[in-house]
Motif scaffolding. Structure first.
Motif, PDB file in Angstrom:
ATOM      1  N   GLN A   1      23.302 -14.074  25.125  1.00 15.54           N
ATOM      2  CA  GLN A   1      22.608 -13.951  23.845  1.00 15.54           C
ATOM      3  C   GLN A   1      21.108 -14.193  24.013  1.00 15.54           C
ATOM      4  OE1 GLN A   1      25.286 -15.891  24.319  1.00 15.54           O
ATOM      5  NE2 GLN A   1      26.888 -15.081  23.002  1.00 15.54           N
ATOM      6  N   ILE A   2      20.735 -15.125  24.878  1.00 18.40           N
ATOM      7  CA  ILE A   2      19.314 -15.396  25.113  1.00 18.40           C
ATOM      8  C   ILE A   2      18.675 -14.214  25.819  1.00 18.40           C
ATOM      9  CG2 ILE A   2      17.692 -16.841  26.391  1.00 18.40           C
ATOM     10  CD1 ILE A   2      19.525 -19.207  25.760  1.00 18.40           C
ATOM     11  N   ALA A   3      19.344 -13.683  26.826  1.00 24.72           N
ATOM     12  CA  ALA A   3      18.816 -12.512  27.530  1.00 24.72           C
ATOM     13  C   ALA A   3      18.692 -11.334  26.568  1.00 24.72           C
ATOM     14  CB  ALA A   3      19.712 -12.146  28.708  1.00 24.72           C
ATOM     15  N   GLU A   4      19.666 -11.172  25.671  1.00 27.12           N
ATOM     16  CA  GLU A   4      19.608 -10.091  24.689  1.00 27.12           C
ATOM     17  C   GLU A   4      18.446 -10.288  23.729  1.00 27.12           C
ATOM     18  OE1 GLU A   4      20.395  -6.668  22.643  1.00 27.12           O
ATOM     19  OE2 GLU A   4      21.298  -7.318  24.528  1.00 27.12           O
ATOM     20  N   GLY A   5      18.217 -11.525  23.313  1.00 25.73           N
ATOM     21  CA  GLY A   5      17.089 -11.821  22.429  1.00 25.73           C
ATOM     22  C   GLY A   5      15.757 -11.530  23.095  1.00 25.73           C
ATOM     23  N   LEU A   6      15.622 -11.906  24.344  1.00 22.67           N
ATOM     24  CA  LEU A   6      14.383 -11.623  25.076  1.00 22.67           C
ATOM     25  C   LEU A   6      14.196 -10.115  25.265  1.00 22.67           C
ATOM     26  CD1 LEU A   6      14.498 -14.467  27.758  1.00 22.67           C
ATOM     27  CD2 LEU A   6      13.221 -14.416  25.610  1.00 22.67           C
ATOM     28  N   THR A   7      15.298  -9.416  25.512  1.00 20.50           N
ATOM     29  CA  THR A   7      15.232  -7.968  25.654  1.00 20.50           C
ATOM     30  C   THR A   7      14.792  -7.329  24.346  1.00 20.50           C
ATOM     31  OG1 THR A   7      16.985  -8.029  27.315  1.00 20.50           O
ATOM     32  CG2 THR A   7      16.573  -5.920  26.277  1.00 20.50           C
TER      33      THR A   7
ATOM     34  N   VAL B   1      11.689  -4.700  23.294  1.00 21.87           N
ATOM     35  CA  VAL B   1      11.852  -3.478  22.506  1.00 21.87           C
ATOM     36  C   VAL B   1      10.858  -3.442  21.351  1.00 21.87           C
ATOM     37  CG1 VAL B   1      13.444  -2.255  20.959  1.00 21.87           C
ATOM     38  CG2 VAL B   1      14.259  -3.147  23.136  1.00 21.87           C
ATOM     39  N   SER B   2      10.605  -4.603  20.757  1.00 21.37           N
ATOM     40  CA  SER B   2       9.691  -4.644  19.617  1.00 21.37           C
ATOM     41  C   SER B   2       8.221  -4.659  20.047  1.00 21.37           C
ATOM     42  CB  SER B   2       9.996  -5.848  18.729  1.00 21.37           C
ATOM     43  OG  SER B   2       9.734  -7.041  19.420  1.00 21.37           O
ATOM     44  N   GLY B   3       7.953  -4.615  21.358  1.00 19.95           N
ATOM     45  CA  GLY B   3       6.582  -4.492  21.831  1.00 19.95           C
ATOM     46  C   GLY B   3       5.910  -5.800  22.208  1.00 19.95           C
ATOM     47  N   THR B   4       6.659  -6.872  22.334  1.00 22.84           N
ATOM     48  CA  THR B   4       6.086  -8.155  22.703  1.00 22.84           C
ATOM     49  C   THR B   4       5.718  -8.145  24.189  1.00 22.84           C
ATOM     50  OG1 THR B   4       7.530  -9.179  21.079  1.00 22.84           O
ATOM     51  CG2 THR B   4       6.488 -10.644  22.652  1.00 22.84           C
ATOM     52  N   SER B   5       4.593  -8.734  24.533  1.00 21.52           N
ATOM     53  CA  SER B   5       4.144  -8.741  25.930  1.00 21.52           C
ATOM     54  C   SER B   5       5.026  -9.657  26.775  1.00 21.52           C
ATOM     55  CB  SER B   5       2.696  -9.217  26.017  1.00 21.52           C
ATOM     56  OG  SER B   5       2.618 -10.592  25.693  1.00 21.52           O
ATOM     57  N   THR B   6       5.008  -9.416  28.072  1.00 23.35           N
ATOM     58  CA  THR B   6       5.791 -10.227  29.006  1.00 23.35           C
ATOM     59  C   THR B   6       5.385 -11.694  28.923  1.00 23.35           C
ATOM     60  OG1 THR B   6       5.947  -8.323  30.469  1.00 23.35           O
ATOM     61  CG2 THR B   6       6.448 -10.453  31.431  1.00 23.35           C
ATOM     62  N   HIS B   7       4.097 -11.950  28.809  1.00 23.69           N
ATOM     63  CA  HIS B   7       3.587 -13.320  28.720  1.00 23.69           C
ATOM     64  C   HIS B   7       4.117 -14.013  27.456  1.00 23.69           C
ATOM     65  CE1 HIS B   7       0.902 -16.689  29.330  1.00 23.69           C
ATOM     66  NE2 HIS B   7       0.467 -16.543  28.081  1.00 23.69           N
ATOM     67  N   LYS B   8       4.091 -13.307  26.338  1.00 22.55           N
ATOM     68  CA  LYS B   8       4.562 -13.881  25.076  1.00 22.55           C
ATOM     69  C   LYS B   8       6.065 -14.128  25.116  1.00 22.55           C
ATOM     70  CE  LYS B   8       3.707 -15.186  20.877  1.00 22.55           C
ATOM     71  NZ  LYS B   8       2.944 -16.391  20.630  1.00 22.55           N
ATOM     72  N   VAL B   9       6.814 -13.245  25.764  1.00 21.20           N
ATOM     73  CA  VAL B   9       8.259 -13.452  25.925  1.00 21.20           C
ATOM     74  C   VAL B   9       8.518 -14.756  26.673  1.00 21.20           C
ATOM     75  CG1 VAL B   9      10.349 -12.570  27.048  1.00 21.20           C
ATOM     76  CG2 VAL B   9       8.884 -11.018  25.776  1.00 21.20           C
TER      77      VAL B   9
ATOM     78  N   LEU C   1      14.458  -8.818  33.460  1.00 21.80           N
ATOM     79  CA  LEU C   1      14.955  -8.446  32.135  1.00 21.80           C
ATOM     80  C   LEU C   1      14.319  -7.137  31.676  1.00 21.80           C
ATOM     81  CD1 LEU C   1      15.024 -11.823  30.193  1.00 21.80           C
ATOM     82  CD2 LEU C   1      16.973 -10.373  30.750  1.00 21.80           C
ATOM     83  N   ASN C   2      13.022  -7.033  31.891  1.00 20.17           N
ATOM     84  CA  ASN C   2      12.311  -5.816  31.504  1.00 20.17           C
ATOM     85  C   ASN C   2      12.799  -4.626  32.324  1.00 20.17           C
ATOM     86  OD1 ASN C   2      10.529  -4.155  30.211  1.00 20.17           O
ATOM     87  ND2 ASN C   2       8.744  -4.847  31.342  1.00 20.17           N
ATOM     88  N   GLN C   3      13.035  -4.830  33.603  1.00 20.32           N
ATOM     89  CA  GLN C   3      13.534  -3.757  34.469  1.00 20.32           C
ATOM     90  C   GLN C   3      14.917  -3.318  34.024  1.00 20.32           C
ATOM     91  OE1 GLN C   3      11.958  -2.035  36.733  1.00 20.32           O
ATOM     92  NE2 GLN C   3      13.724  -0.789  37.176  1.00 20.32           N
ATOM     93  N   SER C   4      15.758  -4.275  33.644  1.00 21.54           N
ATOM     94  CA  SER C   4      17.091  -3.955  33.149  1.00 21.54           C
ATOM     95  C   SER C   4      16.998  -3.094  31.901  1.00 21.54           C
ATOM     96  CB  SER C   4      17.854  -5.240  32.844  1.00 21.54           C
ATOM     97  OG  SER C   4      19.021  -4.964  32.132  1.00 21.54           O
ATOM     98  N   LEU C   5      16.070  -3.436  31.021  1.00 20.48           N
ATOM     99  CA  LEU C   5      15.880  -2.660  29.809  1.00 20.48           C
ATOM    100  C   LEU C   5      15.401  -1.256  30.137  1.00 20.48           C
ATOM    101  CD1 LEU C   5      15.861  -2.645  26.727  1.00 20.48           C
ATOM    102  CD2 LEU C   5      13.514  -3.451  26.832  1.00 20.48           C
TER     103      LEU C   5
END
Length: 118
Positions: A23-29, A33-41, A61-65
């Protein structure tokens, strides 16, 4: 994680070799999707979990997406899908001393057999 001599111990909290709950990984993913930067994530994860994921974990996580998106983008469509493009443009047309706003609509589509129609 505790270890035993036979290597048979498995925690029931996480899947083996997994550090975060799905669920945490899904939330970060979803943040990606909503355009949040890697740093902000990473900052949000720090706030939620108390531990910031490493830059490589966030990149994974970003690569998986990205991989999921590419699979979706390159999937085969079912035969019953058709393609239809609709577009329009506004023109001001002058008729003597009077002007009217005229809309020209266009439609471009493809038939079942791949023939382009207008």
């Amino acid at each position: 994680m505790p270890r035993d001599r036979e290597g048979a111990f498995h925690t029931q909290v996480f899947e083996r070799y997994q550090r975060y709950e799905p669920q945490i990984a899904e939330g970060l993913t979803q943040m990606f999707v909503s355009g949040t930067s890697t740093h902000k994530v990473g900052e949000v994860a720090q706030t939620l979990m108390g531990v910031a994921p490493s830059a490589s974990a966030v990149s994974r996580l970003n690569q998986s997406l990205t991989e999921q998106f590419e699979k979706w983008r390159e999937r085969l469509l079912l035969a019953h899908y058709r393609i239809l493009y609709l577009d329009g443009i506004h023109f001001t047309v002058r008729h003597g001393n009077q002007t009217d706003l005229t809309i020209i609509l266009t439609a471009l589509g493809w038939t079942w057999t791949g023939i382009k129609t207008c």
